[in-house]
Design a protein around this motif. Structure first.
Motif, mmCIF file in Angstrom:
data_model
loop_
_atom_site.group_PDB
_atom_site.id
_atom_site.type_symbol
_atom_site.label_atom_id
_atom_site.label_comp_id
_atom_site.label_asym_id
_atom_site.label_seq_id
_atom_site.Cartn_x
_atom_site.Cartn_y
_atom_site.Cartn_z
ATOM 1 N N ILE A 1 0.803 -1.212 0.000
ATOM 2 C CA ILE A 1 0.000 0.000 0.000
ATOM 3 C C ILE A 1 0.842 1.271 0.000
ATOM 4 O O ILE A 1 0.561 2.155 -0.787
ATOM 5 C CB ILE A 1 -1.040 -0.044 1.136
ATOM 6 C CG1 ILE A 1 -2.108 -1.039 0.726
ATOM 7 C CG2 ILE A 1 -1.632 1.319 1.406
ATOM 8 C CD1 ILE A 1 -3.292 -1.118 1.610
ATOM 9 N N TRP B 1 -12.562 1.171 2.001
ATOM 10 C CA TRP B 1 -11.535 1.552 1.035
ATOM 11 C C TRP B 1 -11.921 1.109 -0.371
ATOM 12 O O TRP B 1 -11.696 1.824 -1.340
ATOM 13 C CB TRP B 1 -10.192 0.941 1.399
ATOM 14 C CG TRP B 1 -9.573 1.515 2.640
ATOM 15 C CD1 TRP B 1 -9.835 2.730 3.215
ATOM 16 C CD2 TRP B 1 -8.599 0.894 3.466
ATOM 17 N NE1 TRP B 1 -9.074 2.893 4.349
ATOM 18 C CE2 TRP B 1 -8.301 1.783 4.522
ATOM 19 C CE3 TRP B 1 -7.932 -0.323 3.427
ATOM 20 C CZ2 TRP B 1 -7.377 1.495 5.513
ATOM 21 C CZ3 TRP B 1 -7.013 -0.620 4.412
ATOM 22 C CH2 TRP B 1 -6.741 0.284 5.444
ATOM 23 N N TRP C 1 -12.041 2.841 -4.599
ATOM 24 C CA TRP C 1 -10.628 2.473 -4.568
ATOM 25 C C TRP C 1 -9.741 3.484 -5.287
ATOM 26 O O TRP C 1 -8.687 3.849 -4.780
ATOM 27 C CB TRP C 1 -10.432 1.076 -5.163
ATOM 28 C CG TRP C 1 -9.007 0.636 -5.101
ATOM 29 C CD1 TRP C 1 -8.111 0.617 -6.129
ATOM 30 C CD2 TRP C 1 -8.296 0.195 -3.941
ATOM 31 N NE1 TRP C 1 -6.885 0.173 -5.686
ATOM 32 C CE2 TRP C 1 -6.979 -0.096 -4.344
ATOM 33 C CE3 TRP C 1 -8.643 0.019 -2.603
ATOM 34 C CZ2 TRP C 1 -6.011 -0.553 -3.463
ATOM 35 C CZ3 TRP C 1 -7.678 -0.446 -1.728
ATOM 36 C CH2 TRP C 1 -6.378 -0.729 -2.152
ATOM 37 N N TRP D 1 -6.749 5.298 -3.507
ATOM 38 C CA TRP D 1 -5.381 5.047 -3.957
ATOM 39 C C TRP D 1 -4.635 6.353 -4.230
ATOM 40 O O TRP D 1 -3.446 6.460 -3.964
ATOM 41 C CB TRP D 1 -5.391 4.168 -5.196
ATOM 42 C CG TRP D 1 -4.027 3.696 -5.566
ATOM 43 C CD1 TRP D 1 -3.247 4.179 -6.570
ATOM 44 C CD2 TRP D 1 -3.266 2.687 -4.908
ATOM 45 N NE1 TRP D 1 -2.046 3.521 -6.590
ATOM 46 C CE2 TRP D 1 -2.025 2.597 -5.581
ATOM 47 C CE3 TRP D 1 -3.507 1.847 -3.827
ATOM 48 C CZ2 TRP D 1 -1.034 1.708 -5.206
ATOM 49 C CZ3 TRP D 1 -2.520 0.958 -3.449
ATOM 50 C CH2 TRP D 1 -1.306 0.889 -4.127
ATOM 51 N N ARG E 1 -4.188 6.914 1.979
ATOM 52 C CA ARG E 1 -3.429 5.678 1.782
ATOM 53 C C ARG E 1 -2.258 5.613 2.763
ATOM 54 O O ARG E 1 -1.943 4.555 3.305
ATOM 55 C CB ARG E 1 -2.939 5.597 0.341
ATOM 56 C CG ARG E 1 -2.194 4.322 0.065
ATOM 57 C CD ARG E 1 -1.971 4.083 -1.399
ATOM 58 N NE ARG E 1 -1.409 5.198 -2.114
ATOM 59 C CZ ARG E 1 -0.451 5.080 -3.032
ATOM 60 N NH1 ARG E 1 0.036 3.909 -3.332
ATOM 61 N NH2 ARG E 1 -0.004 6.144 -3.663
#
Length: 101
Positions: free
Chosen positions: A15, A64, A68, A72, A77
């Protein structure tokens, strides 16, 4: 449950620094499957705290995933990395305490 923590051990690395959002997304989905398979095997009379942790993690992963691409690209994040590291440590500690019992 240990599999969930191991999977997120990898996830914690993906991540923050991984450039491929699709691979990270699939890792999140895979972790959700591990959680879904693990929770029904937990004895709620003795391990309610573990089940609760996993349900909380499942909810966060779902949140999340709802958007997404926005997640992201956001600074959230980076915050997620700290949450994941905390969950990994707690799940690993709880898995060790269960295997020691």
């Amino acid at each position: 449950m240990y599999t969930v923590a191991q999977n997120w051990g990898a996830g914690g690395q993906f991540i923050p620094q991984f450039s491929n959002a699709q691979i990270a997304y699939h890792l999140v989905r895979e972790s959700q499957f591990f959680i879904e398979w693990t929770v029904p095997t937990i004895d709620l009379n003795t391990d309610l705290a573990i089940a609760t942790e996993l349900v909380d993690l499942q909810r966060q992963l779902s949140a999340w995933k709802l958007d997404w691409s926005a997640f992201w690209e956001s600074t959230e994040r980076q915050t997620a990395v700290a949450q994941i590291e905390t969950w990994i440590a707690r799940l690993q500690a709880q898995a060790r305490s269960i295997s020691a019992a």
